[in-house]
Write a protein that holds these residues in place. Structure first.
Motif, PDB file in Angstrom:
ATOM      1  N   MET A   1       0.785  -1.184   0.000  1.00  0.00           N
ATOM      2  CA  MET A   1       0.000   0.000   0.000  1.00  0.00           C
ATOM      3  C   MET A   1       0.834   1.259   0.000  1.00  0.00           C
ATOM      4  N   ALA A   2       1.973   1.073   0.485  1.00  0.00           N
ATOM      5  CA  ALA A   2       2.848   2.229   0.490  1.00  0.00           C
ATOM      6  C   ALA A   2       3.088   2.701  -0.918  1.00  0.00           C
ATOM      7  N   SER A   3       3.125   1.800  -1.786  1.00  0.00           N
ATOM      8  CA  SER A   3       3.350   2.223  -3.145  1.00  0.00           C
ATOM      9  C   SER A   3       2.131   2.925  -3.702  1.00  0.00           C
ATOM     10  N   LEU A   4       0.932   2.487  -3.310  1.00  0.00           N
ATOM     11  CA  LEU A   4      -0.278   3.169  -3.759  1.00  0.00           C
ATOM     12  C   LEU A   4      -0.337   4.551  -3.141  1.00  0.00           C
ATOM     13  N   SER A   5       0.040   4.649  -1.917  1.00  0.00           N
ATOM     14  CA  SER A   5       0.059   5.928  -1.226  1.00  0.00           C
ATOM     15  C   SER A   5       1.102   6.839  -1.838  1.00  0.00           C
ATOM     16  N   SER A   6       2.262   6.312  -2.151  1.00  0.00           N
ATOM     17  CA  SER A   6       3.291   7.146  -2.780  1.00  0.00           C
ATOM     18  C   SER A   6       2.880   7.537  -4.187  1.00  0.00           C
ATOM     19  N   MET A   7       2.182   6.633  -4.880  1.00  0.00           N
ATOM     20  CA  MET A   7       1.687   6.970  -6.219  1.00  0.00           C
ATOM     21  C   MET A   7       0.645   8.079  -6.133  1.00  0.00           C
ATOM     22  N   LEU A   8      -0.207   8.020  -5.104  1.00  0.00           N
ATOM     23  CA  LEU A   8      -1.214   9.059  -4.916  1.00  0.00           C
ATOM     24  C   LEU A   8      -0.550  10.385  -4.633  1.00  0.00           C
ATOM     25  N   LYS A   9       0.449  10.389  -3.753  1.00  0.00           N
ATOM     26  CA  LYS A   9       1.176  11.622  -3.434  1.00  0.00           C
ATOM     27  C   LYS A   9       1.881  12.155  -4.676  1.00  0.00           C
ATOM     28  N   GLU A  10       2.494  11.225  -5.421  1.00  0.00           N
ATOM     29  CA  GLU A  10       3.183  11.624  -6.642  1.00  0.00           C
ATOM     30  C   GLU A  10       2.197  12.232  -7.629  1.00  0.00           C
ATOM     31  N   HIS A  11       1.043  11.586  -7.754  1.00  0.00           N
ATOM     32  CA  HIS A  11      -0.006  12.100  -8.658  1.00  0.00           C
ATOM     33  C   HIS A  11      -0.482  13.476  -8.191  1.00  0.00           C
ATOM     34  N   GLN A  12      -0.682  13.644  -6.896  1.00  0.00           N
ATOM     35  CA  GLN A  12      -1.126  14.922  -6.352  1.00  0.00           C
ATOM     36  C   GLN A  12      -0.056  15.997  -6.574  1.00  0.00           C
ATOM     37  N   LEU A  13       1.212  15.645  -6.400  1.00  0.00           N
ATOM     38  CA  LEU A  13       2.301  16.596  -6.664  1.00  0.00           C
ATOM     39  C   LEU A  13       2.334  17.011  -8.130  1.00  0.00           C
ATOM     40  N   LYS A  14       2.129  16.035  -9.041  1.00  0.00           N
ATOM     41  CA  LYS A  14       2.093  16.342 -10.468  1.00  0.00           C
ATOM     42  C   LYS A  14       0.915  17.270 -10.780  1.00  0.00           C
ATOM     43  N   GLN A  15      -0.226  17.000 -10.143  1.00  0.00           N
ATOM     44  CA  GLN A  15      -1.395  17.853 -10.368  1.00  0.00           C
ATOM     45  C   GLN A  15      -1.125  19.267  -9.868  1.00  0.00           C
ATOM     46  N   ILE A  16      -0.491  19.374  -8.718  1.00  0.00           N
ATOM     47  CA  ILE A  16      -0.167  20.702  -8.166  1.00  0.00           C
ATOM     48  C   ILE A  16       0.796  21.421  -9.095  1.00  0.00           C
ATOM     49  N   LYS A  17       1.815  20.696  -9.584  1.00  0.00           N
ATOM     50  CA  LYS A  17       2.767  21.307 -10.512  1.00  0.00           C
ATOM     51  C   LYS A  17       2.055  21.740 -11.798  1.00  0.00           C
ATOM     52  N   LYS A  18       1.145  20.862 -12.287  1.00  0.00           N
ATOM     53  CA  LYS A  18       0.395  21.201 -13.508  1.00  0.00           C
ATOM     54  C   LYS A  18      -0.464  22.428 -13.267  1.00  0.00           C
ATOM     55  N   ARG A  19      -1.133  22.505 -12.117  1.00  0.00           N
ATOM     56  CA  ARG A  19      -1.971  23.676 -11.793  1.00  0.00           C
ATOM     57  C   ARG A  19      -1.102  24.934 -11.735  1.00  0.00           C
ATOM     58  N   GLU A  20       0.072  24.794 -11.079  1.00  0.00           N
ATOM     59  CA  GLU A  20       0.972  25.954 -10.995  1.00  0.00           C
ATOM     60  C   GLU A  20       1.436  26.373 -12.394  1.00  0.00           C
ATOM     61  N   GLU A  21       1.743  25.379 -13.213  1.00  0.00           N
ATOM     62  CA  GLU A  21       2.177  25.662 -14.586  1.00  0.00           C
ATOM     63  C   GLU A  21       1.044  26.323 -15.372  1.00  0.00           C
ATOM     64  N   ILE A  22      -0.153  25.776 -15.219  1.00  0.00           N
ATOM     65  CA  ILE A  22      -1.320  26.356 -15.897  1.00  0.00           C
ATOM     66  C   ILE A  22      -1.564  27.769 -15.389  1.00  0.00           C
ATOM     67  N   GLU A  23      -1.445  27.970 -14.078  1.00  0.00           N
ATOM     68  CA  GLU A  23      -1.647  29.298 -13.480  1.00  0.00           C
ATOM     69  C   GLU A  23      -0.602  30.287 -14.007  1.00  0.00           C
ATOM     70  N   GLN A  24       0.651  29.819 -14.100  1.00  0.00           N
ATOM     71  CA  GLN A  24       1.707  30.680 -14.636  1.00  0.00           C
ATOM     72  C   GLN A  24       1.412  31.058 -16.090  1.00  0.00           C
ATOM     73  N   LYS A  25       0.994  30.056 -16.867  1.00  0.00           N
ATOM     74  CA  LYS A  25       0.675  30.315 -18.273  1.00  0.00           C
ATOM     75  C   LYS A  25      -0.539  31.246 -18.384  1.00  0.00           C
ATOM     76  N   ARG A  26      -1.539  31.020 -17.506  1.00  0.00           N
ATOM     77  CA  ARG A  26      -2.717  31.898 -17.515  1.00  0.00           C
ATOM     78  C   ARG A  26      -2.306  33.321 -17.161  1.00  0.00           C
ATOM     79  N   ASN A  27      -1.454  33.478 -16.113  1.00  0.00           N
ATOM     80  CA  ASN A  27      -0.965  34.807 -15.726  1.00  0.00           C
ATOM     81  C   ASN A  27      -0.166  35.452 -16.858  1.00  0.00           C
ATOM     82  N   ALA A  28       0.656  34.649 -17.540  1.00  0.00           N
ATOM     83  CA  ALA A  28       1.437  35.166 -18.668  1.00  0.00           C
ATOM     84  C   ALA A  28       0.498  35.592 -19.800  1.00  0.00           C
ATOM     85  N   ALA A  29      -0.548  34.786 -20.048  1.00  0.00           N
ATOM     86  CA  ALA A  29      -1.505  35.122 -21.105  1.00  0.00           C
ATOM     87  C   ALA A  29      -2.260  36.406 -20.758  1.00  0.00           C
TER      88      ALA A  29
END
Length: 129
Positions: free
Chosen positions: A1-29
Motif C-alpha cells: 500500500m505504500a506504493s499506492l500511497s506514494s503513487m497518490l502523493k506523486e499524482h497529487q504533486l504532479k497535479q499541483i505542478k500542472k496547476r501551478e504551470e497552468i496558473e503561470q501560463k494563464r498569468n502570462a496570457a
C-alpha cells in the motif's frame, strides 16, 4: 500500500505542478493580453490625437482662408469702384470732346455765313457806288 500511497502523493504533486504551470501560463496570457491591449489602445490614441491636431490645423487654415477671401473681396470692390470712376471720367471726357467738336463746327458754319454776308455786302456796296 505504500506504493499506492506514494503513487497518490506523486499524482497529487504532479497535479499541483500542472496547476501551478497552468496558473503561470494563464498569468502570462493575461499579462500578454493586457500588454497587447495597452499597445493597441496607445496606437489608436496616437492616431486619434494626430487626427485631432490635423483637424484643428485645418480649422485654423480654413478661418485664415475665409479672412483672406474677405480681404480680397474688399480689395476687388475698391478696384471696381476705381475702375467705374475711371470709366465715368472717360465718358465725360468723350462727351466734352464731342461738345467741343459740335461747337467748333457751329463756329465754322457761323464764320462761313459771316464771310458770305460780308462778301455779299461788300459786293452790293461796290455796285451801289
Amino acid at each position: 500500500m505504500a506504493s499506492l500511497s506514494s503513487m497518490l502523493k506523486e499524482h497529487q504533486l504532479k497535479q499541483i505542478k500542472k496547476r501551478e504551470e497552468i496558473e503561470q501560463k494563464r498569468n502570462a496570457a493575461v499579462a500578454s493580453s493586457v500588454h497587447f491591449t495597452t499597445k493597441v489602445v496607445n496606437h489608436l490614441n496616437d492616431g486619434i490625437a494626430q487626427t485631432y491636431l490635423n483637424q484643428r490645423k485645418l480649422d485654423s487654415e480654413a478661418k485664415q482662408l475665409v479672412a483672406n477671401i474677405d480681404q480680397f473681396s474688399r480689395s476687388i470692390n475698391q478696384w471696381l469702384t476705381l475702375m467705374n470712376g475711371f470709366n465715368d471720367s472717360l465718358k465725360q471726357l468723350g462727351d466734352v470732346e464731342n461738345w467741343a467738336k459740335v461747337i467748333e463746327n457751329d463756329m465754322k458754319e457761323i464764320s462761313c455765313i459771316l464771310e458770305y454776308v460780308y462778301k455779299n455786302s461788300s459786293n452790293s456796296t461796290s455796285i451801289e457806288r
